[in-house]
Design a protein around this motif. Structure first.
Motif, PDB file in Angstrom:
ATOM      1  N   THR A  51      27.582  73.561  90.493  1.00  0.00           N
ATOM      2  CA  THR A  51      28.154  73.641  91.845  1.00  0.00           C
ATOM      3  C   THR A  51      29.422  72.786  91.920  1.00  0.00           C
ATOM      4  N   PRO A  52      30.550  73.373  92.338  1.00  0.00           N
ATOM      5  CA  PRO A  52      31.802  72.592  92.376  1.00  0.00           C
ATOM      6  C   PRO A  52      31.765  71.518  93.464  1.00  0.00           C
ATOM      7  N   TRP A  53      32.651  70.538  93.315  1.00  0.00           N
ATOM      8  CA  TRP A  53      32.802  69.528  94.362  1.00  0.00           C
ATOM      9  C   TRP A  53      33.239  70.203  95.649  1.00  0.00           C
ATOM     10  N   PRO A  54      32.934  69.594  96.797  1.00  0.00           N
ATOM     11  CA  PRO A  54      33.503  70.130  98.051  1.00  0.00           C
ATOM     12  C   PRO A  54      35.030  70.015  98.000  1.00  0.00           C
ATOM     13  N   THR A  55      35.697  70.882  98.751  1.00  0.00           N
ATOM     14  CA  THR A  55      37.175  70.940  98.682  1.00  0.00           C
ATOM     15  C   THR A  55      37.822  69.591  98.980  1.00  0.00           C
ATOM     16  N   TRP A  56      37.283  68.878  99.969  1.00  0.00           N
ATOM     17  CA  TRP A  56      37.918  67.606 100.347  1.00  0.00           C
ATOM     18  C   TRP A  56      37.911  66.629  99.174  1.00  0.00           C
ATOM     19  N   PHE A  57      36.823  66.641  98.378  1.00  0.00           N
ATOM     20  CA  PHE A  57      36.796  65.693  97.272  1.00  0.00           C
ATOM     21  C   PHE A  57      37.624  66.211  96.093  1.00  0.00           C
ATOM     22  N   PHE A  58      37.671  67.508  95.933  1.00  0.00           N
ATOM     23  CA  PHE A  58      38.538  68.072  94.895  1.00  0.00           C
ATOM     24  C   PHE A  58      39.989  67.672  95.165  1.00  0.00           C
ATOM     25  N   VAL A  59      40.401  67.753  96.440  1.00  0.00           N
ATOM     26  CA  VAL A  59      41.773  67.357  96.810  1.00  0.00           C
ATOM     27  C   VAL A  59      41.965  65.860  96.558  1.00  0.00           C
ATOM     28  N   THR A  60      40.967  65.054  96.946  1.00  0.00           N
ATOM     29  CA  THR A  60      41.043  63.600  96.730  1.00  0.00           C
ATOM     30  C   THR A  60      41.207  63.287  95.245  1.00  0.00           C
ATOM     31  N   LEU A  61      40.360  63.900  94.436  1.00  0.00           N
ATOM     32  CA  LEU A  61      40.378  63.665  92.989  1.00  0.00           C
ATOM     33  C   LEU A  61      41.729  64.067  92.390  1.00  0.00           C
ATOM     34  N   THR A  62      42.244  65.210  92.848  1.00  0.00           N
ATOM     35  CA  THR A  62      43.522  65.700  92.325  1.00  0.00           C
ATOM     36  C   THR A  62      44.665  64.764  92.731  1.00  0.00           C
ATOM     37  N   LEU A  63      44.647  64.313  93.980  1.00  0.00           N
ATOM     38  CA  LEU A  63      45.708  63.407  94.444  1.00  0.00           C
ATOM     39  C   LEU A  63      45.643  62.069  93.694  1.00  0.00           C
ATOM     40  N   TYR A  64      44.434  61.581  93.483  1.00  0.00           N
ATOM     41  CA  TYR A  64      44.283  60.303  92.767  1.00  0.00           C
ATOM     42  C   TYR A  64      44.785  60.441  91.330  1.00  0.00           C
ATOM     43  N   THR A  65      44.407  61.557  90.679  1.00  0.00           N
ATOM     44  CA  THR A  65      44.853  61.792  89.310  1.00  0.00           C
ATOM     45  C   THR A  65      46.378  61.915  89.250  1.00  0.00           C
ATOM     46  N   ALA A  66      46.955  62.562  90.269  1.00  0.00           N
ATOM     47  CA  ALA A  66      48.412  62.727  90.303  1.00  0.00           C
ATOM     48  C   ALA A  66      49.113  61.395  90.539  1.00  0.00           C
ATOM     49  N   ALA A  67      48.484  60.529  91.352  1.00  0.00           N
ATOM     50  CA  ALA A  67      49.125  59.259  91.705  1.00  0.00           C
ATOM     51  C   ALA A  67      48.980  58.205  90.613  1.00  0.00           C
ATOM     52  N   LEU A  68      47.957  58.354  89.785  1.00  0.00           N
ATOM     53  CA  LEU A  68      47.641  57.318  88.789  1.00  0.00           C
ATOM     54  C   LEU A  68      48.813  56.978  87.871  1.00  0.00           C
ATOM     55  N   PRO A  69      49.478  57.973  87.241  1.00  0.00           N
ATOM     56  CA  PRO A  69      50.590  57.607  86.357  1.00  0.00           C
ATOM     57  C   PRO A  69      51.758  56.975  87.109  1.00  0.00           C
ATOM     58  N   ILE A  70      51.980  57.419  88.358  1.00  0.00           N
ATOM     59  CA  ILE A  70      53.069  56.839  89.154  1.00  0.00           C
ATOM     60  C   ILE A  70      52.773  55.362  89.420  1.00  0.00           C
ATOM     61  N   MET A  71      51.514  55.085  89.804  1.00  0.00           N
ATOM     62  CA  MET A  71      51.133  53.692  90.106  1.00  0.00           C
ATOM     63  C   MET A  71      51.187  52.834  88.844  1.00  0.00           C
ATOM     64  N   CYS A  72      50.684  53.388  87.733  1.00  0.00           N
ATOM     65  CA  CYS A  72      50.732  52.648  86.462  1.00  0.00           C
ATOM     66  C   CYS A  72      52.193  52.378  86.079  1.00  0.00           C
ATOM     67  N   GLY A  73      53.047  53.415  86.267  1.00  0.00           N
ATOM     68  CA  GLY A  73      54.467  53.260  85.935  1.00  0.00           C
ATOM     69  C   GLY A  73      55.109  52.161  86.765  1.00  0.00           C
TER      70      GLY A  73
END
Lengths: 170, 114
Positions: A40-62
């Motif tokens: 069963t996939p994650w609910p959409t709200w958490f999928f969006v959260t996870l995707t945004l966090y993954t997208a932000a991670l390299p920017i924050m690390c940089g």
């Protein structure tokens, strides 16, 4: 009393090939329905959260690893990183609890084959942190943007795989 | 556990895992579900297998008495829910039982007709 084809004579068990085959087919059917629940996939709200966090991670690390201040002072990037990670951790716990209650099964991380998950589990952190180091040495934010897009692609790819698996087996 | 089959003496080794406690149809399904799901809520098991609470409870008790299944209680929406999972012993017994069934079916078993 149910027997499933077992006839005890006090010394042994008599079970025909057909009865054994039928029992195996029965277990396979149950296993497939349980696998569908586990996928069963994650609910959409958490999928969006996870995707945004993954997208932000390299920017924050940089931003944290940059030699001179980039967009924000270094300590501010550290604060943003800690805050984002804390929020993500809380939302992840909420999503996991909701997922378990909704599906009625345990959350498993071995639903997808290891040949897909192991390279990603190793490769994605390398890409995310490596891009920050590349940005530090070259000063080009394109590294961070590329890593961010790779993270988004991985998150979307996994989500769509779970959606497909869930639909296929239900 | 005593085991034997009319499938031939050549499969005796594979039959060592045959388990009469698990082989009962409902218990076999319960074990299959718990093995695949890791842990499952009692109500979910009931729904997936189409059983009444009393029938499932009876079979779960047999599996628990054999040390194959354990339960965990958790509160959800002010109601207590029971979660079931196979113990290590239960998982080994279930997989041994599947191996015994496969041994009875035989390695050269042709695909089932549609």
């Amino acid at each position: 009393m149910e027997t499933n084809g077992v006839h005890g004579d006090g010394h042994g068990i008599r079970l025909t090939q057909e009865q054994a085959r039928s029992a195996l087919a029965d277990t396979e059917q149950v296993r497939a329905s349980a696998a569908a629940l586990s996928a069963t996939p994650w609910p959409t709200w958490f999928f969006v959260t996870l995707t945004l966090y993954t997208a932000a991670l390299p920017i924050m690390c940089g931003g944290m690893l940059a030699e001179s201040d980039w967009l924000l002072p270094g300590p501010a990037w550290m604060g943003v990183m800690l805050a984002a990670t804390a929020v993500y951790g809380v939302l992840s716990a909420v999503a996991s609890k909701g997922w378990r209650e909704r599906t009625g099964v345990a959350l498993r991380y071995d639903v997808l084959p290891k040949r897909a998950t192991v390279p990603l589990a190793i490769g994605l952190p390398v890409v995310l942190v490596g891009s920050a180091l590349a940005f530090r040495s070259t000063g080009k934010p394109a590294w961070l943007i590329a890593a961010s897009l790779a993270g988004v692609a991985a998150s979307v790819g996994f989500h769509l795989t779970f959606v497909r698996l869930h639909r296929k087996t239900t | 556990m005593s085991a034997g089959a009319d499938a031939g003496a050549g499969v005796d080794d594979g039959l060592a895992g045959f388990d009469t406690t698990i082989h009962a149809p409902i218990r076999l399904r319960v074990c299959a579900l718990l093995d695949a799901a890791g842990e499952a809520e009692f109500g979910l098991v009931q729904k997936q297998l189409g059983l009444s609470a009393s029938v499932l409870s009876k079979h779960v008790t047999v599996l628990m008495d054999a040390g194959y299944v354990e339960q965990r209680k958790a509160v959800r929406d002010t109601r207590q829910r029971v979660w079931l999972r196979l113990t290590a012993r239960g998982r080994d017994a279930y997989r041994g039982h599947l191996a015994a069934l496969r041994a009875i079916v035989g390695p050269s078993d042709p695909p089932a007709a549609p």
